[in-house]
Design an enzyme around this catalytic site. Structure first.
Site, mmCIF file in Angstrom:
data_model
loop_
_atom_site.group_PDB
_atom_site.id
_atom_site.type_symbol
_atom_site.label_atom_id
_atom_site.label_comp_id
_atom_site.label_asym_id
_atom_site.label_seq_id
_atom_site.Cartn_x
_atom_site.Cartn_y
_atom_site.Cartn_z
ATOM 1 C CG ASP A 153 7.400 -2.929 -1.973
ATOM 2 O OD1 ASP A 153 8.510 -3.438 -1.730
ATOM 3 O OD2 ASP A 153 6.326 -3.571 -1.877
ATOM 4 C CG ASP A 191 10.284 -13.202 -4.995
ATOM 5 O OD1 ASP A 191 9.503 -13.798 -5.753
ATOM 6 O OD2 ASP A 191 9.937 -12.747 -3.884
ATOM 7 C CG ASP A 226 7.074 -16.383 -1.947
ATOM 8 O OD1 ASP A 226 7.764 -15.414 -1.584
ATOM 9 O OD2 ASP A 226 5.877 -16.278 -2.266
HETATM 10 P P1 ATP Z 1 5.613 -11.983 0.914
HETATM 11 O O1 ATP Z 1 6.085 -12.890 -0.176
HETATM 12 O O2 ATP Z 1 6.063 -12.322 2.265
HETATM 13 O O3 ATP Z 1 4.163 -11.742 0.841
HETATM 14 P P2 ATP Z 1 7.161 -10.081 -0.545
HETATM 15 O O4 ATP Z 1 7.731 -8.743 -0.162
HETATM 16 O O5 ATP Z 1 8.127 -11.118 -0.940
HETATM 17 O O6 ATP Z 1 6.255 -10.524 0.663
HETATM 18 P P3 ATP Z 1 6.086 -10.422 -3.158
HETATM 19 O O7 ATP Z 1 4.776 -10.037 -3.693
HETATM 20 O O8 ATP Z 1 6.511 -11.826 -3.151
HETATM 21 O O9 ATP Z 1 6.112 -9.834 -1.683
HETATM 22 O O10 ATP Z 1 7.149 -9.521 -3.935
HETATM 23 C C1 ATP Z 1 8.528 -9.821 -3.988
HETATM 24 C C2 ATP Z 1 9.333 -8.531 -4.044
HETATM 25 O O11 ATP Z 1 8.985 -7.797 -5.209
HETATM 26 C C3 ATP Z 1 9.098 -7.568 -2.896
HETATM 27 O O12 ATP Z 1 9.857 -7.881 -1.769
HETATM 28 C C4 ATP Z 1 9.496 -6.251 -3.510
HETATM 29 O O13 ATP Z 1 10.891 -6.114 -3.552
HETATM 30 C C5 ATP Z 1 8.994 -6.400 -4.933
HETATM 31 N N1 ATP Z 1 7.605 -5.894 -5.045
HETATM 32 C C6 ATP Z 1 6.459 -6.590 -4.915
HETATM 33 N N2 ATP Z 1 5.379 -5.829 -5.101
HETATM 34 C C7 ATP Z 1 5.851 -4.594 -5.366
HETATM 35 C C8 ATP Z 1 5.242 -3.346 -5.659
HETATM 36 N N3 ATP Z 1 3.913 -3.222 -5.710
HETATM 37 N N4 ATP Z 1 6.058 -2.295 -5.883
HETATM 38 C C9 ATP Z 1 7.391 -2.424 -5.867
HETATM 39 N N5 ATP Z 1 8.024 -3.550 -5.581
HETATM 40 C C10 ATP Z 1 7.274 -4.637 -5.332
HETATM 41 MG MG MG Z 2 7.611 -13.082 -1.730
#
Ligand code: ATP
Ligand code: MG
Length: 429
Positions: free
Chosen positions: A114, A40, A38
């Protein structure tokens, strides 16, 4: 490869005079050569301002408001830049940040994320990548590194420990030593996380292509025992570990083939070791019949597990059905087999039996084969017409099977509400 909804959102925000970037896993995965799950979007527009620009926009979240913008099937998360976490922020005694709803600048937003590779922003104005935290370098080197002081960042939000394992395995990156080092020591902080959030995080980390590697990582870093202590205590048995890995591998293959995967099946596998053990205890020590032992064991194990990882009822119920059907599948009679095969959970229970057979008792293989044949067997006479009546519903079949399983119980059951003939249902078994 950027989704049309993402582009539309970015350009709409830009044309309205706001800053807007694609960020997070979408940018990271594209740069790493993986198809993103996805996308963001991060913007300086406040949620109310975002809402005015998009017809299908919903504001969600209490702690920090996020906009869900919908384009057909696609839902985008649009977040306003977050402000820096400071000493002024309210924390609990372990360091977890409790209230955090200040908006900030792009740069502040980057340092709030993160991992460095998750803090890369794609700018549609000049097609560049904005990188404040050294994410591009880490991406090139294949390193997953927390931004800032690792211990502090894990304390702020212990779920980052689970994310570290998951994202490193997804990208085939190695954890930077300083990012990896505190995890073992801080693993118990998972207890601070609301059990409902852990349910979702467990699904993300285990119900994915890298599920087997992630289970391994969670166990190596001592995280798994804080999620499922009763299971961890039994995974020393080679057969139990093989069973769970097989379940994870199965799900991964289904995901690979774009087939649906069921959280209930995963959780049934995750908690099978303690359930099976408890059921055996109840049989041996308390003299419970097998299917009652299984039902009680399932109830107890789920109740205890929920203290850490909250399993919603809509999954707990099918889990218990999958387990209690393991006991029912041991009783073979053509009539009962036909009934069980109409149960909505039969297929899952049969798959579960196959997993058990492949990873344990060879005697189960023979039973599993019997059920495989039973399903393929065209020689089986058709169901009696009243039992096949759809209006009776699958639960009726279960009730009957249960009644039939219990010696001394009446083998006939009154039709609920005296519908139609007001007569009696077909005999079970
Ligand atoms: P995926 O969607 O592939 O599972 P993702 O890194 O995109 O991985 P998401 O949960 O969609 O994970 O989060 C989007 C973004 O938000 C992350 O890439 C990060 O920049 C931020 N993020 C998410 N969770 C956290 C957290 N617990 N602490 C800090 N930043 C976070
Ligand atoms: Mg994501």
């Amino acid at each position: 490869m950027i989704s049309p909804g993402t582009l539309k959102t970015l350009y709409t925000l830009k044309e309205a005079g706001y800053e807007a970037y694609m960020v997070g896993g979408g940018v990271r995965d594209l740069l790493a050569g993986i198809t993103p799950k996805d996308f963001d979007v991060a913007t300086n527009a406040h949620p109310e301002q975002v809402k005015k620009l998009f017809r299908a926009c919903r504001l969600v979240g209490r702690r920090f408001v996020i906009c869900h913008v919908r384009f057909g099937q696609e839902v985008l998360e649009v977040t306003t830049f977050r402000g820096a976490i400071t000493d002024m922020h309210q924390r609990d005694e372990t360091g977890r940040v409790l209230v955090d709803n200040d908006y900030g600048t792009l740069e502040e937003d980057a340092f709030r994320r993160d991992f460095t590779v998750n803090a890369l922003y794609y700018d549609i104005r000049d097609f560049s990548i904005v990188d404040y935290c050294g994410g591009l370098e880490d991406l090139k080197a294949g390193t997953l590194r927390l931004i800032g002081d690792p211990e502090l960042r894990y304390r702020e939000d212990p779920v980052r420990m689970l994310r570290a394992i998951r994202i490193a395995n997804k990208l085939h990156f190695r954890l930077d030593p300083a990012t990896a080092a505190p995890i073992g020591r801080l693993s118990a902080l998972l207890a601070e996380i609301p059990a409902a959030r852990l349910f979702d995080e467990v699904l993300k980390v285990l119900l994915c292509r890298e599920g087997v590697d992630n289970l391994y990582g969670l166990r190596v870093y001592g995280l798994f025992r804080h999620l499922f202590p009763a299971t961890e205590a039994l995974l020393g048995e080679a057969a139990q570990l093989a069973f769970l890995n097989d379940a994870l591998r199965n799900s991964a293959e289904r995901i690979e083939q774009d087939l649906p995967v069921s959280p209930a099946f995963l959780y049934a596998a995750l908690l099978w070791a303690p359930t099976e053990r408890r059921a055996r205890q109840l049989q041996d020590k308390e003299g419970h019949p097998e299917h009652l032992a299984m039902e009680q064991a399932g109830e107890e194990v789920i109740a205890r597990a929920c203290a850490r990882v909250a399993i919603p009822k809509r999954f707990a119920l099918p889990m218990r059905e999958i387990w209690s059907m393991q006991a029912r599948l041991t009783q073979r009679s053509p009539a009962r087999a036909r009934r069980l095969m109409t149960h909505p959970r039969f297929r899952a229970a049969y798959d579960f039996l196959l997993l058990r057979a492949r990873n344990g008792d060879p005697a189960l293989m023979e039973l599993a084969d019997w059920w495989t044949r039973a399903q393929a067997d065209r020689e089986l006479p058709p169901l009696p017409s009243s039992a096949a009546d759809q209006s009776e519903g699958p639960d009726a079949a279960t009730d009957e099977a249960r009644a039939a399983d219990e010696p001394g119980k009446r083998r006939r059951r009154r039709r609920r509400g005296g519908r139609r003939t007001g007569g009696e249902a077909a005999p079970a078994g």
